[in-house]
Design a protein around this motif. Structure first.
Motif: not given
Length: 238
Positions: A25-29, A67-70, A75-81, A130-137
């Motif tokens: 998915a990363i290589d595609l997007i 975008t945050v994954t990219a 930075a050399g980190r693989i995010p888990r969200f 990776l967290f999105f603290p707002e838990a939504g948009f």
């Protein structure tokens, strides 16, 4: 950065540990982002290269995890969200999130606490979560972070002692608006991803409600200040 610079970063990003389908998915997007947007990344050097790490991001669009994954990969980190558990049951998408080691959230159920334990375990394995603290948009009309946020990130941070790096997305809401199913490719959108210094939570003891509220306040304040500086505007007074 130029399109070719952005594509070049893809080939320098870590691959080990991404899982086949997440990597696919990363290589595609990624080339899609490089061609159809102008990516501007700042602050990747603030992400520790190893050890448990929490990223705390504002949330404007379904494009934000991409975008945050990219950004994290540069930075050399693989995010888990953390993501809603229903995605694990969607063909192909389920393979991506499962293979990428992401953490399902059973919203509104007794199993929702499992996401907290999953995040703590990932941090203790030395992962980047990776967290999105707002838990939504964002529910703010001008796209400032929401006034109401969840305490899950703060709880994981105080439980593990992992550094919390604030991250700001800006421009993703123009590329893929919250209620849109398809991206708006033209005119070409600029996507900014900016980080700040880790949020200082060292003086907060325990995980009671007062501690969680204060930790969350500091994290969201850091995100809001970065966004205000990026936008060149004053955030709303709350």
């Amino acid at each position: 950065m130029t399109t070719w610079q952005a594509i070049g970063l893809m080939f320098r990003a870590p691959r080990k540990g991404r899982g086949f389908w997440f990597s696919f998915a990363i290589d595609l997007i990624w080339p899609f982002l490089a061609v159809f947007t102008r990516l501007r990344f700042r602050g990747a050097d603030r992400l520790p290269r190893e050890g448990g790490l929490l990223l705390a991001s504002n949330h404007l669009s379904n494009a934000d995890p991409v975008t945050v994954t990219a950004f994290a990969l540069t930075a050399g980190r693989i995010p888990r969200f953390l993501a809603k558990a229903s995605l694990w049951r969607v063909p192909l998408i389920g393979k991506v999130v499962r293979g990428g080691g992401h953490i399902p959230v059973e919203r509104g159920t007794a199993q929702a606490r499992g996401a907290y334990h999953g995040a703590v375990e990932a941090i203790r394995r030395g992962e980047c979560v990776l967290f999105f603290p707002e838990a939504g948009f964002s529910d703010d009309a001008d796209h400032w972070p929401s006034a109401k946020v969840k305490h899950g990130l703060a709880k994981v941070a105080l439980e593990t002692g992992a550094p919390v790096v604030p991250v700001v997305n800006w421009g993703t809401h123009a590329l893929l608006p919250a209620r849109s199913r398809f991206p708006k490719l033209f005119p070409r959108k600029t996507i900014d991803i900016v980080t700040g210094d880790p949020v200082d939570l060292s003086d907060i003891v325990g995980t009671d409600r007062a501690a969680l509220t204060e930790a969350t306040r500091r994290i969201m304040h850091a995100i809001t200040e970065i966004l205000a500086d990026l936008r060149g505007e004053q955030p709303p007074v709350r």
